[in-house]
Enzyme design. Sequence first.
Site, PDB file in Angstrom:
ATOM      1  N   ILE A 249      22.159 -27.314 -24.451  1.00  0.00           N
ATOM      2  CA  ILE A 249      21.824 -26.570 -23.241  1.00  0.00           C
ATOM      3  C   ILE A 249      20.472 -26.336 -22.764  1.00  0.00           C
ATOM      4  CG2 ILE A 249      24.306 -25.810 -23.375  1.00  0.00           C
ATOM      5  CD1 ILE A 249      23.115 -22.928 -24.302  1.00  0.00           C
ATOM      6  N   GLU A 251      15.937 -26.591 -23.934  1.00  0.00           N
ATOM      7  CA  GLU A 251      14.743 -26.877 -24.729  1.00  0.00           C
ATOM      8  C   GLU A 251      14.208 -25.775 -25.283  1.00  0.00           C
ATOM      9  OE1 GLU A 251      13.807 -29.942 -25.668  1.00  0.00           O
ATOM     10  OE2 GLU A 251      15.212 -31.213 -24.325  1.00  0.00           O
ATOM     11  N   GLY A 252      13.764 -25.879 -26.437  1.00  0.00           N
ATOM     12  CA  GLY A 252      12.706 -24.733 -27.050  1.00  0.00           C
ATOM     13  C   GLY A 252      11.611 -25.296 -27.765  1.00  0.00           C
ATOM     14  N   GLU A 253      10.584 -24.359 -27.903  1.00  0.00           N
ATOM     15  CA  GLU A 253       9.348 -24.880 -28.593  1.00  0.00           C
ATOM     16  C   GLU A 253       9.589 -24.616 -30.205  1.00  0.00           C
ATOM     17  OE1 GLU A 253       5.500 -25.901 -29.312  1.00  0.00           O
ATOM     18  OE2 GLU A 253       6.486 -25.443 -27.436  1.00  0.00           O
ATOM     19  N   PHE A 254      10.487 -23.881 -30.385  1.00  0.00           N
ATOM     20  CA  PHE A 254      10.664 -23.543 -32.069  1.00  0.00           C
ATOM     21  C   PHE A 254      12.224 -23.958 -32.296  1.00  0.00           C
ATOM     22  CE2 PHE A 254       7.353 -21.003 -30.948  1.00  0.00           C
ATOM     23  CZ  PHE A 254       6.365 -21.146 -31.942  1.00  0.00           C
ATOM     24  N   GLY A 255      13.041 -24.612 -31.347  1.00  0.00           N
ATOM     25  CA  GLY A 255      14.453 -25.080 -31.860  1.00  0.00           C
ATOM     26  C   GLY A 255      14.920 -25.469 -30.629  1.00  0.00           C
ATOM     27  N   ASP A 351       5.815 -13.911 -25.310  1.00  0.00           N
ATOM     28  CA  ASP A 351       6.149 -15.357 -24.371  1.00  0.00           C
ATOM     29  C   ASP A 351       7.030 -14.932 -23.336  1.00  0.00           C
ATOM     30  OD1 ASP A 351       6.235 -17.949 -23.717  1.00  0.00           O
ATOM     31  OD2 ASP A 351       7.747 -18.563 -25.173  1.00  0.00           O
TER      32      ASP A 351
END
Length: 506
Positions: A249, A251-255, A351
């Site tokens: 669902i 996007e993420g920088e770490f997952g 962030d």
Amino acid sequence: MRDGGGQTGSPIKGRSLPPGTPKQSPREALPSVSPRFLCAWRPTFVSATMPTRRWAPGTQCITKCEHTRPKPGELAFHKGDVVTILEACESKSWYRAKHHASGQEGLLAAGALREREALSADPKLSLMPWFHGKISGQEAVQQLQPPEDGLFLVRESARHPGDYVLCVSFGRDVIHYRVLHRDGHLTIDEAVCFCNLMDMVEHYSKDKGAICTKLVKPKRKQGTKSAEEELAKAGWLLNLQHLTLGARIGEGEFGVPGGGRAPWEGGAQAHPHSPPAAPRKIQHKNLVRLLGVILHQGLYIVMEHVSKGNLVNFLRTRGRALVSTPQLLQFSLHVAEGMEYLESKKLVHRDLAARNILISEDLVAKVSDFGLAKAERKGLDSSRLPVKWTAPEALKHGKFSSKSDVWSFGVLLWEVFSYGRAPYPKMSLKEVSEAVEKGYRMEPPEGCPGPIHALMGSCWEAEPARRPPFRKLAEKLARELRSAGASAPVGGQDTDSSPSPRGQEP
């Protein structure tokens, strides 16, 4: 293969006085239950230790014992299960609660519960306490003494840099298995491959396969604690079987976040993640709630699902026609109150941006995405940072504090009152950092109230000490909201966004 010659509660016996003591009738003591239930319910009496305070609805607790043969209306549970308090009965020693794994509701004695513990950020916590790093084979043998079948550790290979070695005690020997890299995976016999060392240890703990014996007991590296044991003890370790994973669902920088469903929640998000430290127990109406952690094929952080998506997309897809200025103020106040809570816990988000604010079904804004969050401290940090939202002292010197979050909040306000536009339009990242250092500050978005632009300016003070705390920001936004009055319908539905007293749910 070998490295250097090795082979590749017992049940509850009684109960405290339940609702229905001589001083009050069962009907008076148990609101919201049917007469038919009251006739059927005949609990035995037990001695229960009274809690020092009454737990409010929504409090998460851990069961301290086992109760697998409940009477009608009671809740069945095993020791260590997680339940959520739904309501306290008038008799203070009983609660109605919902079981996380089964989704069932029922009554249970207060003496069978303890509140779900907090987890402090502890550098000693490790997901791989059995990983000893760069030690020699001889040192590994010394660590695995006295001999014990299934005692094991993992180390880095001295002869083959980049590879690992699984060292296992069996009989009187220690057998060393070289762990190879193959096409981005790890393997011992090239028949079974693993994504990481945790998966490998999990597999050989259940099936010995190509090695001499099952892995039974990890030899911990001195000074480390098992994150798995600490999570389980505190009640935060969840079973993957209790969560139905859905589609990706976001996007993420770490997952990569994915949707899912748990029996105790309407929805959940599962986030493969490697956090900088174990999660603290932080709970606030304007923070996305942590539900637990799953250690299977990596690490999953399970959080509540917030249905209307992130604030940027919410504003862009509705625009001025559907989102009024009072509603923008309401969202801004929600974020400020969530950040005020983090500030009080000495946590720095690092962030804070509109993309990391999620909107619930009832239009409550919640701060999310704590991938960069750390306990407040000073010092250099090499993490990749969102330049347009990051304070100058953090970009230049790596100095993070709640005051650097205040700077980011000013940029978030600009995003909100521009209805989701990207900040510093038409400027490159290099141009932004250079311009900000020289004193440039963004002009107000079209239609932005003057007091709100002044609030942005106060967040963008060059000297961090001059920036207001989140408590002051929340107070000023609450005043602006009271002045603005009730909002128009939002997102195609009627919404009462009239101002509410500080600290209360709107």
